[in-house]
Design a protein around this motif. Structure first.
Motif, short mmCIF file in Angstrom:
data_model
loop_
_atom_site.label_atom_id
_atom_site.label_comp_id
_atom_site.label_asym_id
_atom_site.label_seq_id
_atom_site.Cartn_x
_atom_site.Cartn_y
_atom_site.Cartn_z
N ARG A 119 0.84 -1.21 0.00
CA ARG A 119 0.00 0.00 0.00
C ARG A 119 0.87 1.26 0.00
N VAL A 120 1.90 1.29 0.85
CA VAL A 120 2.78 2.45 0.92
C VAL A 120 3.48 2.66 -0.42
N THR A 121 3.96 1.57 -1.02
CA THR A 121 4.71 1.69 -2.27
C THR A 121 3.81 2.14 -3.42
N LEU A 122 2.59 1.62 -3.47
CA LEU A 122 1.64 2.08 -4.47
C LEU A 122 1.40 3.58 -4.34
N SER A 123 1.26 4.03 -3.11
CA SER A 123 0.96 5.44 -2.89
C SER A 123 2.16 6.33 -3.20
N ALA A 124 3.33 5.95 -2.73
CA ALA A 124 4.49 6.83 -2.80
C ALA A 124 5.27 6.72 -4.10
N ALA A 125 5.22 5.53 -4.76
CA ALA A 125 6.14 5.31 -5.87
C ALA A 125 5.49 5.03 -7.21
N THR A 126 4.46 4.22 -7.27
CA THR A 126 3.97 3.76 -8.57
C THR A 126 2.63 4.39 -8.95
N GLU A 173 -4.78 6.97 1.88
CA GLU A 173 -6.11 6.72 2.41
C GLU A 173 -7.10 6.31 1.32
N LYS A 174 -6.70 6.46 0.06
CA LYS A 174 -7.54 6.01 -1.05
C LYS A 174 -7.22 4.57 -1.48
N LEU A 175 -6.33 3.93 -0.76
CA LEU A 175 -5.89 2.59 -1.13
C LEU A 175 -6.20 1.59 -0.03
N ARG A 176 -6.76 0.48 -0.40
CA ARG A 176 -6.93 -0.66 0.51
C ARG A 176 -6.26 -1.86 -0.14
N VAL A 177 -5.41 -2.54 0.61
CA VAL A 177 -4.74 -3.74 0.10
C VAL A 177 -5.14 -4.92 0.96
N ILE A 178 -5.59 -5.97 0.30
CA ILE A 178 -6.02 -7.18 0.99
C ILE A 178 -5.17 -8.35 0.49
N SER A 179 -4.52 -9.01 1.42
CA SER A 179 -3.82 -10.27 1.11
C SER A 179 -4.54 -11.37 1.89
N PRO A 180 -5.39 -12.11 1.22
CA PRO A 180 -6.19 -13.12 1.92
C PRO A 180 -5.35 -14.35 2.20
N ASP A 181 -5.94 -15.53 2.14
CA ASP A 181 -5.13 -16.75 2.24
C ASP A 181 -4.11 -16.75 1.10
N VAL A 182 -2.87 -17.04 1.43
CA VAL A 182 -1.79 -17.04 0.44
C VAL A 182 -1.11 -18.40 0.50
N GLY A 183 -1.03 -19.04 -0.65
CA GLY A 183 -0.50 -20.40 -0.72
C GLY A 183 1.00 -20.46 -0.86
N GLY A 184 1.71 -19.96 0.13
CA GLY A 184 3.17 -20.00 0.12
C GLY A 184 3.75 -18.73 -0.47
N GLY A 185 4.88 -18.31 0.08
CA GLY A 185 5.56 -17.12 -0.41
C GLY A 185 7.06 -17.29 -0.50
N PHE A 186 7.67 -17.69 0.62
CA PHE A 186 9.12 -17.98 0.69
C PHE A 186 9.99 -16.78 0.33
N GLY A 187 9.47 -15.57 0.48
CA GLY A 187 10.22 -14.38 0.13
C GLY A 187 9.87 -13.83 -1.23
N MET A 188 9.48 -14.70 -2.16
CA MET A 188 9.19 -14.25 -3.52
C MET A 188 7.95 -13.35 -3.59
N LYS A 189 7.07 -13.41 -2.58
CA LYS A 189 5.87 -12.58 -2.57
C LYS A 189 5.98 -11.38 -1.64
N ILE A 190 7.21 -10.97 -1.36
CA ILE A 190 7.43 -9.75 -0.59
C ILE A 190 7.25 -8.51 -1.47
N TYR A 191 7.65 -8.58 -2.69
CA TYR A 191 7.97 -7.38 -3.49
C TYR A 191 6.75 -6.80 -4.20
N HIS A 192 6.91 -5.54 -4.57
CA HIS A 192 5.90 -4.84 -5.36
C HIS A 192 6.16 -5.15 -6.83
N TYR A 193 5.18 -5.80 -7.47
CA TYR A 193 5.32 -6.24 -8.85
C TYR A 193 4.45 -5.39 -9.78
N SER A 194 4.81 -5.44 -11.06
CA SER A 194 4.08 -4.66 -12.08
C SER A 194 2.59 -4.94 -12.08
#
Length: 790
Positions: A229-236, A242-263
């Motif tokens: 949410r912060v990166t969407l607001s400040a960078a991309t 306050e106009k952004l809501r980010v929801i990460s529901p059940d996530v089937g594994g990440g292992f670090g690869m799902k940390i980053y802000h992607y295109s």
């Protein structure tokens, strides 16, 4: 009954095992979202002469086509790198732009350059095929080892070199002098293979735009929704937070690869606003191989100086670290801060120098993956220690024990950044030696020989730095944000407990372990405690889950908050009982007055907080407490993992026959969850050590391992039962005494497996086998050693 330490089954598994989980794709289907597909580069490097989207826009069902030029006109920013580093000469690293969609050139196979939105997935696929791009292919540089050679192809024409940074840690002159004075010096060249995280659930995003309020909602399979949410607001996207809501529901594994802000997180929101429809993007497995960050990918030379008796004197490490074509969020910090600072691990060695050169190549960006720098450091450390033991004719356990940091030296300040606060490393090595059943090894080796197989044993001794904190230390090291964690505990009028945590669960069992922490302090049944995470509209703030920080940071935030709740409720109970708070105890959900048999239930006290008649003076109604917990220090779990392998020397086929993990994780909240973490990490370690590797064609830059037909993943038959032995010394820098467990096997396992292979083949003249130790690679090592023997 105390809840911490109980092996409770994960309560969240009930919905996962019955198909009742809520993933991004489920939400997208329920909303009838339109489908997005991405046009990705087929070239490793090329100029984009033109993009013609006319035919695609005219196809049935197509709602929108977005190009990089469109995003530029809208003012959409590029994907940020959150942790820049400084080169050893004081200059800043090279930090080229990372556009959401390529505009004038593509830099790796899979680089995105257009997005199509259509009513159906098939229509979106057809429209992607209809986009006409005029490419001017350029020479590629995919080989890390040669990327800094003068004749190497330039990855990016906008920078003068393929070097991103030239960084070091330690005193090179002092280490060179110590190596020169060492009676024995052992040197080894190592490759840390490029791997793909490959979680069960591929990445997915869903964008929603509310035209009436101008609000955006992003559903994304992420490990840290607040950071996105912060990166969407400040960078991309560049809209107010306050106009952004980010929801990460059940996530089937990440292992670090799902940390980053992607295109794709930006694109679905842009498309949702442009089309007035919810828009979904769910990666296929083939697309994931092109679009996700990769990991590891080092070329290293290490030298260890020793006394004749095996005592370490000095160590020097030089590493080329692949960054890929762009800098991902944490990319520069992984082979620098998180790789170099952990040296020399559990050993009392002072003279250490680490030199790292970050390198651009025409490949997918590289970033953190389970362990993030510590597996790479442990592999270097434990391979050179094992090789030294072999060449000095020493017992591999003894050389490690004699060089281990003695317990009387703890708290121990390492040569670089850390201070180890607790532990008994020699005692753990003794425990590991005992658990390894060395007396029975000769019989096991003979049994293998009777089957025509060669048996080897490998040892890996590790010290991990995890927990990610305090914020001040990390910000001073270059990170662009704090690393605290947030927890809220709400007790309702009927005594129900809701926990809001900034830590995100993607398989770690938070809904069970976090409930145990609250239950341990309140006496409430853990099954009745609701854990809420992954929604920026519900949780006040959070940093997320990675670096084994969930328990030591997120759990500590929760423990402190629960203590605040208990303290307030104890004051209310004392007032109701006509006594003072120090005369009231809470146990098993009952507030009892010590000097009488009078008591109140948890629910009775909670009810009074919401009907504040005859209430403690000056106290606010309600029970709702929040803590922003900034850890005092990193935490330092450590251990020794021991692997035994069987090798068929005729074919090179290797089987991991035994995996023993002896670890000190500090306080363990749920042993069953810890066991699962160790098992999962062991599977990934065996995968990297024996079969997983990402390869590119050196001429065209084509990804040669773009599916599970070519990228080998471990199966159940590749992973033996994992034996666990625990030793417990409490961490002194957080209220739980927890150190973290999630990355231990991924850190120690690869070195233990390769050490075992080297042990099995030592008498054939094989000194080292690079990862992955595939049957072909092991067989070639055997043949080559035989050809080179006098």
């Amino acid at each position: 009954m105390g809840q911490i330490g109980r092996p409770l089954r994960r309560k969240e598994d009930a919905r996962f095992l019955t198909g009742a989980g809520q993933y991004v794709a489920d939400a997208a289907a329920q909303l009838g979202a339109a489908h997005m597909r991405i046009l990705r580069s087929p070239h490793g490097a090329a100029l984009i002469r033109s993009i013609d989207t006319g035919a695609a826009r005219a196809l049935p069902g197509v709602l929108d086509v977005i190009t990089g030029a469109d995003l530029e006109k809208m003012g959409i920013g590029g994907l940020p790198c959150a942790w820049p580093v400084t080169s050893r000469d004081g200059s800043a690293m090279i930090h080229p732009p990372h556009p959401v969609l390529a505009v004038d050139r593509v830099l790796h196979v899979g680089d995105p350059l257009a997005a199509v939105v259509a009513e159906t997935e098939a229509q979106a696929d057809a429209a992607v095929e209809a986009i006409e791009v005029d490419y001017d292919p350029l020479p590629c540089q995919t080989d890390l080892a040669t990327a800094l050679d003068p004749e190497a192809a330039r990855v990016r024409s906008d920078i003068p070199t393929n070097r991103c940074f030239d960084w070091d840690l330690g005193d090179e002159a002092a280490v060179d002098a110590a190596l020169a004075a060492s009676p024995r010096v052992v040197t080894l060249d190592l490759i840390q293979n490029r791997v793909n995280a490959s979680p069960m659930e591929t990445r997915g995003t869903l964008g929603i735009y509310d035209r009436g309020h101008g609000d955006y909602t992003l559903w994304t399979s992420s490990q840290n929704p607040h950071s996105i949410r912060v990166t969407l607001s400040a960078a991309t996207l560049k809209v107010p937070e306050e106009k952004l809501r980010v929801i990460s529901p059940d996530v089937g594994g990440g292992f670090g690869m799902k940390i980053y802000h992607y295109s794709e997180e930006v694109l679905v929101l842009v498309a949702a606003k442009r089309t007035g429809r919810p828009v979904r993007w769910i990666a296929s497995r083939l697309e994931a191989f092109q679009a996700d960050t990769y990991a590891r990918d080092h070329v290293t030379t290490v030298s260890l100086g020793l006394e004749e008796d095996g005592r370490f004197r000095a160590m020097k490490v030089h590493t080329l670290a692949n960054m890929g074509a762009y800098l991902s969020t944490f990319a520069p910090s992984i082979p620098t801060f998180f790789y170099a600072n952990p040296f020399p691990g559990p050993y009392a060695l002072r003279d250490v120098y680490v030199h790292v050169e970050g390198v651009f190549t025409n490949t997918t960006p590289v970033d953190a993956y389970r362990g993030a720098g510590r597996p790479e450091a442990t592999y270097v450390m434990e391979r050179i220690v094992e090789t030294a033991a072999r060449e000095l004719g020493m017992d591999p356990f003894e050389i490690r024990r004699m060089n281990a940091i003695p317990p009387e030296a703890i708290p121990y300040r390492t040569p670089f950044l850390w201070t180890y606060d607790s532990g008994d490393l020699p005692a753990l090595m003794d425990l590991a030696r005992q658990a390894a059943d060395l007396d029975g090894y000769d019989a096991r080796r003979a049994a293998s020989a009777a089957k025509g197989l060669r048996r080897g044993m490998g040892v890996a001794f590790y010290m991990e730095a995890c927990g990610m904190g305090p914020s001040k230390l990390l910000i001073e090291a270059g990170l662009g944000g704090g690393q605290f964690e947030v927890a809220t505990v709400r007790v309702g009028p009927t005594g129900g407990i809701m926990v809001l945590t900034g830590s995100h669960s993607h398989g770690q069992g938070h809904e069970t372990a976090f409930a145990q922490i609250v239950a341990d302090k309140t006496g409430i049944d853990p099954a009745l405690i609701e854990i809420v995470h992954g929604d920026t509209a519900k949780v006040p703030y959070g940093v997320g889950t990675y670096g084994s920080r969930s328990l030591s940071v997120g759990g500590s935030a929760l423990a402190v908050t629960t203590e605040k709740v208990v303290a307030k409720m104890t004051r209310i109970a004392a007032h109701m009982l006509g006594t003072t708070p120090d005369e009231v105890d809470l146990a098993d959900g009952i507030f009892r007055m010590r000097s009488t048999n009078r008591s109140l239930t948890f629910a009775e006290v909670a009810g009074r907080a919401y009907a504040p008649v005859d209430y403690p003076p000056g106290m606010e109604p309600g029970i709702d407490e929040t803590t922003y917990y900034d850890p005092e220090a990193f935490t330092f779990p450590y251990g020794c993992h021991i692997v035994e392998v069987e090798i068929d020397a005729e074919t090179g086929t290797t089987k991991v026959d035994r995996y023993l993990a002896v670890d000190d994780f500090g306080r363990i909240v749920n042993p069953l969850i810890v066991e699962g973490q160790i098992h999962g990490g062991a599977a990934q370690a065996i995968g990297q050590a024996c079969m997983e590797v990402c390869r590119y064609d050196p001429e065209s830059g084509q990804l040669l391992t773009g599916s599970f037909m070519d990228y080998a993943m471990p199966r159940a038959t590749d992973v033996p039962p994992v034996e666990l032995v625990a030793m417990e010394t409490l961490c002194t820098t957080n209220p739980l005494g927890a150190k973290g467990c999630g990355e231990a096997s991924a850190i120690a396992g690869p070195a233990a497996v390769i050490n075992a292979i080297a042990d099995a083949l030592h008498d054939l003249g094989v000194r080292h086998v690079d990862m992955p130790a595939t049957p072909e690679r092991v067989w070639r090592a055997i043949v080559s050693a035989g050809l080179n023997r006098p």
